[in-house]
Design a protein around this motif. Structure first.
Motif, PDB file in Angstrom:
ATOM      1  N   ALA A 161      13.612   4.325   3.819  1.00 25.41           N
ATOM      2  CA  ALA A 161      13.017   2.988   3.644  1.00 25.41           C
ATOM      3  C   ALA A 161      11.873   2.800   4.644  1.00 25.41           C
ATOM      4  N   ALA A 162      12.106   3.199   5.904  1.00 23.77           N
ATOM      5  CA  ALA A 162      11.059   3.041   6.931  1.00 23.77           C
ATOM      6  C   ALA A 162       9.854   3.929   6.590  1.00 23.77           C
ATOM      7  N   ASP A 163      10.154   5.153   6.106  1.00 25.09           N
ATOM      8  CA  ASP A 163       9.076   6.081   5.739  1.00 25.09           C
ATOM      9  C   ASP A 163       8.295   5.540   4.535  1.00 25.09           C
ATOM     10  N   PHE A 164       9.010   4.942   3.591  1.00 21.70           N
ATOM     11  CA  PHE A 164       8.382   4.326   2.411  1.00 21.70           C
ATOM     12  C   PHE A 164       7.419   3.218   2.871  1.00 21.70           C
ATOM     13  N   ARG A 165       7.857   2.403   3.823  1.00 15.86           N
ATOM     14  CA  ARG A 165       6.982   1.321   4.316  1.00 15.86           C
ATOM     15  C   ARG A 165       5.722   1.890   4.967  1.00 15.86           C
ATOM     16  N   ARG A 166       5.901   2.978   5.728  1.00 18.93           N
ATOM     17  CA  ARG A 166       4.722   3.628   6.350  1.00 18.93           C
ATOM     18  C   ARG A 166       3.756   4.119   5.256  1.00 18.93           C
ATOM     19  N   TRP A 167       4.346   4.740   4.246  1.00 18.20           N
ATOM     20  CA  TRP A 167       3.554   5.284   3.129  1.00 18.20           C
ATOM     21  C   TRP A 167       2.799   4.153   2.416  1.00 18.20           C
ATOM     22  N   LEU A 168       3.481   3.024   2.225  1.00 15.50           N
ATOM     23  CA  LEU A 168       2.851   1.873   1.553  1.00 15.50           C
ATOM     24  C   LEU A 168       1.722   1.291   2.396  1.00 15.50           C
ATOM     25  N   LYS A 169       1.939   1.236   3.726  1.00 15.88           N
ATOM     26  CA  LYS A 169       0.870   0.724   4.610  1.00 15.88           C
ATOM     27  C   LYS A 169      -0.370   1.600   4.480  1.00 15.88           C
ATOM     28  N   ASP A 170      -0.163   2.929   4.430  1.00 24.03           N
ATOM     29  CA  ASP A 170      -1.301   3.848   4.259  1.00 24.03           C
ATOM     30  C   ASP A 170      -2.011   3.588   2.939  1.00 24.03           C
ATOM     31  N   ARG A 171      -1.245   3.321   1.915  1.00 27.52           N
ATOM     32  CA  ARG A 171      -1.828   3.174   0.570  1.00 27.52           C
ATOM     33  C   ARG A 171      -2.552   1.837   0.412  1.00 27.52           C
ATOM     34  N   TYR A 172      -1.938   0.767   0.936  1.00 28.93           N
ATOM     35  CA  TYR A 172      -2.472  -0.576   0.642  1.00 28.93           C
ATOM     36  C   TYR A 172      -3.131  -1.264   1.830  1.00 28.93           C
ATOM     37  N   GLY A 173      -2.853  -0.829   3.041  1.00 30.40           N
ATOM     38  CA  GLY A 173      -3.506  -1.432   4.210  1.00 30.40           C
ATOM     39  C   GLY A 173      -2.928  -2.770   4.593  1.00 30.40           C
ATOM     40  N   ASP A 174      -2.972  -3.749   3.699  1.00 27.49           N
ATOM     41  CA  ASP A 174      -2.374  -5.044   4.059  1.00 27.49           C
ATOM     42  C   ASP A 174      -1.421  -5.530   2.963  1.00 27.49           C
ATOM     43  N   ILE A 175      -0.566  -6.413   3.389  1.00 23.73           N
ATOM     44  CA  ILE A 175       0.560  -6.823   2.540  1.00 23.73           C
ATOM     45  C   ILE A 175       0.092  -7.587   1.291  1.00 23.73           C
ATOM     46  N   ASP A 176      -1.056  -8.275   1.415  1.00 24.63           N
ATOM     47  CA  ASP A 176      -1.555  -8.998   0.236  1.00 24.63           C
ATOM     48  C   ASP A 176      -1.964  -8.015  -0.861  1.00 24.63           C
ATOM     49  N   ALA A 177      -2.560  -6.900  -0.431  1.00 27.85           N
ATOM     50  CA  ALA A 177      -2.951  -5.879  -1.421  1.00 27.85           C
ATOM     51  C   ALA A 177      -1.708  -5.332  -2.109  1.00 27.85           C
ATOM     52  N   LEU A 178      -0.656  -5.122  -1.340  1.00 27.28           N
ATOM     53  CA  LEU A 178       0.590  -4.645  -1.953  1.00 27.28           C
ATOM     54  C   LEU A 178       1.126  -5.692  -2.929  1.00 27.28           C
ATOM     55  N   ASN A 179       1.106  -6.958  -2.516  1.00 31.70           N
ATOM     56  CA  ASN A 179       1.608  -8.016  -3.409  1.00 31.70           C
ATOM     57  C   ASN A 179       0.832  -8.043  -4.725  1.00 31.70           C
ATOM     58  N   ARG A 180      -0.474  -7.825  -4.626  1.00 30.78           N
ATOM     59  CA  ARG A 180      -1.274  -7.804  -5.864  1.00 30.78           C
ATOM     60  C   ARG A 180      -0.915  -6.577  -6.707  1.00 30.78           C
ATOM     61  N   ALA A 181      -0.832  -5.430  -6.026  1.00 33.15           N
ATOM     62  CA  ALA A 181      -0.550  -4.180  -6.748  1.00 33.15           C
ATOM     63  C   ALA A 181       0.812  -4.240  -7.439  1.00 33.15           C
ATOM     64  N   TRP A 182       1.757  -4.885  -6.819  1.00 33.36           N
ATOM     65  CA  TRP A 182       3.117  -4.923  -7.378  1.00 33.36           C
ATOM     66  C   TRP A 182       3.367  -6.168  -8.243  1.00 33.36           C
ATOM     67  N   THR A 183       2.353  -6.983  -8.440  1.00 30.30           N
ATOM     68  CA  THR A 183       2.516  -8.219  -9.228  1.00 30.30           C
ATOM     69  C   THR A 183       3.752  -8.991  -8.747  1.00 30.30           C
TER      70      THR A 183
END
Ligand code: GLA
Length: 666
Positions: A161-183
């Motif tokens: 889970a922690a590694d997944f979060r690191r991977w997501l930070k690399d991919r999206y940079g900020d949490i708003d981008a992740l929220n948009r990407a994941w609808t």
């Protein structure tokens, strides 16, 4: 890797046997024409019996005996099954399922791909192995791990889970981008902090699909990270020794091979067709074409296959006489320059004691050993096959991300599965004797006369542009339904399906109309011929394409089902249903002829595979009879069958049941 001949061999597990058997092994290997063995794959507990205490003495002897016997080692990093002492001291390395179950040791592959403790212990062992055997005369190739993702496709533990979060930070940079990407506006899933994000563990109902898709990507990358941790040690200590890792066949989808292949020197595959299935050679042919295409047609290795039965299906048939030889030659015909088995000597105990081996329980006086020995002699007699290349006019497009996306839950129809779609399109080409590459949709397609898209549910704009440019320049493209539907974040394209391909296909899909279980719809072609449509139908509005076939009967009666559209200098076909096998063959024959993609030989008898490997001065036509009756194949010019009578040219070849011929052609 030096492919100056077709290499031949097996996984070799000497630790199963007392030392006196090792001498007999090497003697029998020489007799059977064995040139290469994968050794040490499950040796960790034997070479490091206690943390940091290494005992390589016995393994030195094995390596020395192999070298003295002229057998090369595809030397394993030995990390495929960590010893009990490691999980006893560090239970946190054990993988966890989506439902929270932590798996126990006692089988193999019992490590979380993200586990740093595992990686640290593995790297320490690899350092020892690489340092000790660098420069050893037997060492030819590194075998990193074993079948990554075979048993552990993903791990849902807290470290993952922690590694997944690191991977997501690399991919999206900020949490708003992740929220948009994941609808995440949907179902109140908005994240306020990275710490709130988890793997898609078992939830009350469908987990967020974009989260699931990213977890597939992450899990493939986590296993890749584990592989790279070992690969880096090998590159540092033995920069000149090539390396590979054996992919599990297309039976599962855990790893995006395209992301792995740049880190390997040679691609290798394990392949276990089911002898009960008379069409299993078509499925493996698809995998072989894919594996060959991963490095643009370079030599690849069949690193494992069974000499006869496996032990892991519910019912395990042996391979009937001729089947092992035929399957091995099939891999060579499709570009393999190494044929290896699991395993050399059949285990006495353990979970795989009923899995066949080159030397069966019955010893060398068995059909199994005699057959592998004679194949070894055959392969040794034709070293000039090695390094020759297969060429194809047709490409079938395959993308792991789209495969993951396609098979997510909550779709119009659960019946639409990637491999079924691939096979429905690949089999008619295979049966027609048309050679095919299987390539990533973003690559340059301009060398192909025909490109087939069985399904690309997920399609980035760049891929759509690639397809458009390919057709505009004169290419022929065939696309089947539910392609070009979502972007890389599993968000539907708006403005009519398949929005990124509408201009290219000259149509718009108004609504999907999947068929009920085992349901069929009629298809009537413009020439009056008919076929049954399976799986799917849909409401198509033509926007420039011509209808080649209409739906017949049911709610869509009379509406377009299959279309053809001229676009630029090329042609784009579209299938809004999947014709039955006969209908698909008739259609594919027409599409291929229209594109100028020709069979290797015209009028091939049913069940015969024909394929050419091209060399500088000499090329080789392989004829493989997958049927159980005798067939005669006329040759384009008089030639000699190199397997039987090298000196006598013939103008036709008669192949017995499961027969093989290799013919030298200009
Ligand atoms: C896989 C593994 C081998 C062995 C075989 C048995 O390919 O890599 O270790 O278990 O399956 O078929």
């Amino acid at each position: 890797m030096d492919f100056d001949r077709i290499h031949y061999g097996a996984d070799y597990n000497p630790e199963h046997w007392p030392e006196d058997v090792w001498d007999e092994d090497v003697k029998l290997m020489a007799e059977a024409g064995v040139t290469l063995v994968s050794v040490g794959i499950f040796s960790w507990a034997q070479v490091e019996p206690r943390p940091g205490e290494f005992d390589f003495g016995w393994f030195d002897q094995v390596m020395d005996k192999l070298a003295a016997g002229g057998v090369s080692a595809c030397l394993s990093t030995m990390t495929a099954s960590p010893p009990p002492w490691l999980s006893h001291r560090h239970p946190e390395i054990l993988p966890v399922r989506a439902d929270g179950t932590r798996l126990s040791p006692g089988a193999r592959q019992q490590f979380c791909p993200s586990s740093l403790v595992f990686r640290e212990h593995a790297a320490r062992l690899v350092e020892q192995v690489a340092t000790r055997y660098a420069g050893h005369p037997a060492l030819a190739l590194w075998h990193v791990g074993n079948e990554y993702g075979c048993h552990i496709r993903a791990c849902y533990c807290d470290e993952s889970a922690a590694d997944f979060r690191r991977w997501l930070k690399d991919r999206y940079g900020d949490i708003d981008a992740l929220n948009r990407a994941w609808t995440t506006t949907f179902w109140s899933q908005r994240y306020d902090d990275w710490a709130e994000i988890l793997p898609p563990r078992v939830a009350p109902t469908f987990p967020n699909p974009a989260q699931q898709l990213d977890f597939h990507r992450f899990s493939s990358d986590a296993s890749l990270g584990s592989f790279l941790a070992e690969q880096e040690v090998l590159r540092r200590i033995t920069p000149d020794v090539p390396l590979t890792t054996n992919f599990v066949g297309l039976v599962q989808k855990a790893l995006d091979w395209n992301r792995w292949v740049p880190h390997e020197d040679v691609v290798s595959l394990d392949s276990y067709p089911d002898p009960y299935d008379p069409r299993s050679h078509v499925e493996v042919a698809l995998a072989y074409d894919l594996v060959r295409s991963l490095k643009d047609g370079q030599s690849w290795m069949l690193l494992e296959q069974a000499p006869s039965a496996v032990n892991w299906r519910n019912r395990n048939s042996p391979k009937p006489p001729g089947a092992m030889r035929l399957g091995s030659w099939q891999a060579v015909a499709q570009g393999a320059d190494a044929i290896l088995f699991f395993q050399w000597r059949q285990s006495r105990g353990g979970a795989e004691k009923f899995h066949s081996a080159m030397v069966p329980h019955g010893g060398p006086e068995t059909r199994g050993y005699r057959d592998v020995r004679s194949l070894g002699q055959e392969l040794a007699a034709l070293p000039r096959l090695a390094g020759t290349r297969v060429r194809a006019d047709v490409a079938l497009l395959h993308d792991w991300e789209s495969w993951w996306g396609l098979e997510l839950d909550s779709h119009p129809s659960g019946d639409l599965q990637q491999l079924d779609a691939h096979l429905a399109h690949y089999a008619p080409l295979f049966d027609a004797g048309i050679t095919c590459d299987v390539v990533h949709p973003a690559r340059d397609l301009s060398s192909y006369k025909l490109v087939v898209v069985p399904n690309l549910y997920l399609m980035g704009e760049a891929v759509a542009a690639n397809l458009r440019a390919y057709v505009a320049a004169g290419g022929h493209l065939l696309v089947s339904f539910f392609s070009g539907i979502v972007d890389a974040c599993d968000r539907a394209y708006l403005g009519g399906y398949p929005a990124p391909l509408r201009d290219l296909l000259g149509l718009r899909i108004d609504e999907f109309w999947p068929l009920p279980e085992d349901g069929e719809t009629g298809l009537r072609f413009a020439d009056g011929s008919q076929a049954a449509g399976t799986i799917w139908s849909e409401w198509i509005e033509l926007e420039g394409a011509e209808a080649v076939a209409d739906f017949e009967g049911g709610e869509l009666d009379g509406r377009a089902a299959i279309t053809r559209h001229t676009f630029g200098k090329g042609v784009a076909w579209y299938l809004g249903s999947r014709p039955d096998a006969a209908g698909m063959r008739a259609l594919m024959d027409r599409v291929a002829a229209d594109a100028g993609a020709r069979p290797v030989l015209p009028g091939l008898p049913d069940g015969v595979q024909a394929i050419v490997r091209h060399g500088d001065g000499e090329s080789f036509l392989f004829l493989l009879n997958h049927g159980t009756g005798e067939v005669t194949v006329p040759l384009p010019a008089s030639a000699a069958d190199l397997l039987t009578a090298p000196a006598t040219p013939v103008d036709h070849i008669t192949l017995g049941p499961r027969g093989v011929a290799v013919v030298s052609v200009d």
